[in-house]
Design a protein around this motif. Structure first.
Motif, PDB file in Angstrom:
ATOM      1  N   UNK A 192       0.807  -1.221   0.000  1.00 20.33           N
ATOM      2  CA  UNK A 192       0.000   0.000   0.000  1.00 20.33           C
ATOM      3  C   UNK A 192       0.839   1.270   0.000  1.00 20.33           C
ATOM      4  N   UNK A 193       2.155   1.115   0.146  1.00 22.45           N
ATOM      5  CA  UNK A 193       3.067   2.246  -0.004  1.00 22.45           C
ATOM      6  C   UNK A 193       3.717   2.230  -1.382  1.00 22.45           C
ATOM      7  N   UNK A 238      -4.260  -4.546   4.950  1.00 19.15           N
ATOM      8  CA  UNK A 238      -3.982  -3.164   5.309  1.00 19.15           C
ATOM      9  C   UNK A 238      -2.723  -2.949   6.104  1.00 19.15           C
ATOM     10  N   UNK A 239      -2.211  -3.996   6.788  1.00 18.67           N
ATOM     11  CA  UNK A 239      -1.012  -3.827   7.614  1.00 18.67           C
ATOM     12  C   UNK A 239       0.284  -3.967   6.826  1.00 18.67           C
ATOM     13  N   UNK A 240       0.191  -4.233   5.520  1.00 21.28           N
ATOM     14  CA  UNK A 240       1.363  -4.415   4.656  1.00 21.28           C
ATOM     15  C   UNK A 240       2.245  -5.590   5.090  1.00 21.28           C
ATOM     16  N   UNK A 241       1.785  -6.354   6.041  1.00 17.99           N
ATOM     17  CA  UNK A 241       2.535  -7.529   6.514  1.00 17.99           C
ATOM     18  C   UNK A 241       1.913  -8.819   6.003  1.00 17.99           C
ATOM     19  N   UNK A 242       0.624  -8.881   6.050  1.00 16.17           N
ATOM     20  CA  UNK A 242      -0.082 -10.073   5.592  1.00 16.17           C
ATOM     21  C   UNK A 242      -0.436  -9.929   4.115  1.00 16.17           C
ATOM     22  N   UNK A 285     -11.060   0.567  -0.304  1.00 20.87           N
ATOM     23  CA  UNK A 285      -9.688   1.043  -0.060  1.00 20.87           C
ATOM     24  C   UNK A 285      -8.645   0.014  -0.470  1.00 20.87           C
ATOM     25  N   UNK A 286      -9.078  -1.122  -1.016  1.00 24.16           N
ATOM     26  CA  UNK A 286      -8.215  -2.194  -1.535  1.00 24.16           C
ATOM     27  C   UNK A 286      -7.383  -2.862  -0.444  1.00 24.16           C
ATOM     28  N   UNK A 287      -7.776  -2.749   0.817  1.00 24.16           N
ATOM     29  CA  UNK A 287      -6.986  -3.292   1.916  1.00 24.16           C
ATOM     30  C   UNK A 287      -7.577  -4.567   2.515  1.00 24.16           C
ATOM     31  N   UNK A 288      -8.784  -4.925   2.103  1.00 21.47           N
ATOM     32  CA  UNK A 288      -9.433  -6.117   2.638  1.00 21.47           C
ATOM     33  C   UNK A 288     -10.061  -6.916   1.508  1.00 21.47           C
ATOM     34  N   UNK A 289      -9.772  -8.211   1.487  1.00 21.59           N
ATOM     35  CA  UNK A 289     -10.439  -9.100   0.535  1.00 21.59           C
ATOM     36  C   UNK A 289     -11.775  -9.497   1.139  1.00 21.59           C
TER      37      UNK A 289
END
Length: 645
Positions: A192-193, A238-242, A285-289
């Motif tokens: 997301x960055x 969203x956490x850029x980790x998972x 926001x493209x952060x959750x499937x």
């Protein structure tokens, strides 16, 4: 008095003949013959996308030899801009890069069944048509991220010996390379960055690979053969980790897992077991499937993030259209407006817009509003075991109003063959045949896509052997179920389906009463010179999937087996076909002539390519095709043996 008696007797005889005809074909007495042209007229739209603010929509519209693009206001459907690049040019990959500017690819296509070639370009334009720029070689680029935080640029990828990730200025066309990766046909995933974190894809030899970015290096985390296991990243949480991954163990259908990129632990989120996911639905926001769609028979959604407020809205919309399938388009950036495409087996696609704030859905446009769903026939999912125990899936369409028993049957193998599959939905060809009283059988034979790489690989190098046995077993299943009259079965297909139609009739001369090959492959060696072999990846593909030796290719080419052919033959081709050159058909006819046979019907259109596009050419084609079927498995043909005139 005598005259009236004879007239009455004649009327009773006529009514009796009509009754017999309806019973033979299983017709509904009240069914209307829908005009052929209604099935093949250009649709009102093929694709639709919504602007980030939900105020405009971009619509692609087919027009015989081209596809045009228009931008409309959602509020009143007023036209804001329109683009037409001329004959054989088609708009694909239309993206809203911001509320005022579009990015689109214009590709080259000459036939109805053809796929677009790279003879096209990418363009960017304001929605009113101003400030249009040409992006050279843009047809080779895929969009990686629209970078809404920077409305002037987007991230794109291109593969030339290696994979390139670049930042593209959509106002002047300038490119700046961001990263490269050691994959010959690769796709990047950024977090997301907008940092490149994964790349996956294929090498030119068909090997599947996935790499993870570790600092300045790429680390390979997966490698398999063309039809082997899959492990590909599809998006970051969203956490850029998972990271969400599509995982197919040993080439089985893919499941969706959530990978912890630090601990390497996985959590399974969704799986069907029979088919791989066909679509993914992300939050605005493209952060959750939110959900995963599977096309296992009738398409359905498996909701992952069940408590997410957007999931609740989407799930409610699915319930609001019972008996139909829904594919969701990209929503507005604030999540207020949800665009969707709604369809069924009897209903061509329609587009709707749902306003979450107002709680109201509004109709945007229909694709074929002249089609009346009540006149169409149901497409029912089926499954059965092939002779070797492999489970196969497909569909049978029973003519509306019939009792579904002892019907004339047309088995219709799909083209491809590797990758495509038959899917549930409105199919003009199938509905036309059903409207004329024929049951239509479609089977996803081994080698078809969607059931995992291993299932697809089962068809490699077996085009003319076990792949045809699957079709034979499908017909025998339909007979055993009482659906098909065993003495009234024909086979018809286009492209690879045309090959299968002739090859099956050669292998099973007593099973089919007629066969129709449409732009089909009849000589495997001749097909090696098609445009598929114009690039290294295509040549390697043919090496993997084609029978390897000359003797095997001859044995699996219907043109060399015409001495065994009993069924009457109809052949259809476009003289300008580049995907399957017409020399395939000419060679087949020559081979038939050597054994004293000839096709009963031949249709060649001088200006058509790989599948006919012109409406009148299609009307002519299907008029002749229906007459051919009627002659051999229609009224009065119930006792005709295979191969009889």
């Amino acid at each position: 008095m005598e005259s009236m008696h004879n007239r009455s007797k004649g009327m009773r005889l006529l009514k009796g003949m009509l009754l017999v005809t309806m019973l033979v074909l299983g017709f509904n007495a009240g069914a209307r013959e829908v005009p052929i042209q209604d099935f093949f007229k250009d649709a009102e739209f093929t694709a639709l996308s919504l602007s980030p603010d939900g105020k405009h929509m971009a619509v692609t519209v087919p027009q015989e030899d081209r596809t045009v693009l228009a931008v409309l206001r959602v509020a009143d459907k007023g036209v804001v801009g329109k683009w037409d690049f001329g004959p054989d040019r088609h708009f694909r990959q239309v993206y809203w890069v911001n509320n005022d500017r579009l990015l689109f690819t214009v590709t080259f296509k000459t036939g109805r069944f053809d796929f677009e070639t790279s003879k096209g370009d990418m363009y960017a334009s304001n929605i009113d048509g101003t400030q249009r720029i040409d992006i050279p070689n843009g047809a080779y680029y895929n969009i990686v991220s629209l970078t809404p935080e920077d409305p002037r640029t987007i991230l794109v990828e291109r593969s030339v010996e290696t994979s390139y990730l670049s930042k593209l200025d959509i106002y002047n066309g300038r490119l700046v390379t961001v990263a490269t990766a050691p994959v010959e046909q690769g796709s990047f995933l950024v977090d997301h960055e907008r940092n490149p974190r994964y790349v996956w894809g294929a090498m030119n030899d068909g090997t599947n690979v996935t790499y993870r970015r570790d600092g300045d290096k790429w680390t390979q985390v997966h490698r398999s053969e063309r039809n082997g296991a899959t492990y590909r990243p599809i998006g970051f949480a969203g956490d850029n980790r998972h990271v969400y991954m599509a995982k197919g163990v040993d080439g089985k259908p893919e499941s969706i897992v959530l990978l912890d990129s630090e601990t390497r632990e996985e959590e399974q989120l969704s799986s069907n077991g029979t088919v791989s996911p066909s679509a993914l639905l992300w939050s605005s926001d493209r952060k959750t499937l939110l959900g995963v769609q599977y096309e296992d028979g009738i398409p359905y959604w498996d909701w992952i993030a069940r408590d997410h407020p957007e999931t609740l809205a989407y799930a409610g919309l699915v319930k609001a259209f019972p008996g139909k399938a829904i594919s969701f388009l990209r929503p507005s950036d604030d999540g207020r407006f949800l665009a969707m495409r709604v369809y069924s087996d009897q209903q061509p696609p329609e587009a709707f817009l749902f306003d979450r704030q107002a709680g109201k859905a509004s109709f945007l446009t229909g694709s074929m509003e002249w089609i009346k769903p009540a006149e169409m026939s149901q497409m029912k999912p089926i499954s059965f075991k092939a002779r070797d125990g492999l489970e196969l899936h497909g569909f049978v369409t029973i003519p509306a109003g019939s009792n579904g028993k002892n019907l004339p049957l047309i088995i219709n193998p799909h083209g491809g063959p590797h990758g495509p599959r038959d899917e549930w939905g409105f199919n003009p060809e199938v509905q036309l045949l059903a409207n004329r009283g024929y049951a239509v059988l479609q089977v996803n034979y081994r080698g078809s896509g969607g059931y995992g790489n291993a299932f697809e690989g089962l068809g490699y190098r077996k085009w003319g052997t076990v792949m045809q046995d699957d079709l034979t077993d499908a017909v025998k299943w339909a007979v055993a179920q009482g659906i098909a009259d065993p003495k009234r079965v024909c086979i018809y297909g286009a492209s690879y389906g045309g090959y299968a139609a002739l090859m099956s009739a050669v292998r099973e001369p007593d099973l089919y009463q007629c066969t129709v090959g449409y732009v089909g492959v009849y000589d495997l060696d001749a097909q090696r010179s098609s445009d598929i072999g114009d690039h290294e990846a295509g040549r390697n593909y043919l090496k993997d999937v084609y029978p390897p030796t000359k003797a095997e290719r001859v044995a699996q080419s219907p043109a060399y087996g015409v001495d065994r052919l009993k069924a009457p033959v109809m052949l259809v081709h476009g003289a300008k076909d580049q995907r399957v050159p017409i020399k395939n058909m000419n060679f087949l006819i020559d081979q038939m002539g050597k054994v004293g046979k000839q096709p009963e019907v031949v249709v060649v259109e001088s200006k058509e390519g790989h599948g006919f596009r012109d409406v009148q050419n299609n009307v002519n084609l299907y008029t002749k095709m229906l007459a051919f079927f009627d002659k051999h498995i229609g009224p009065g043909a119930t006792s005709a043996p295979a191969g009889s005139p």
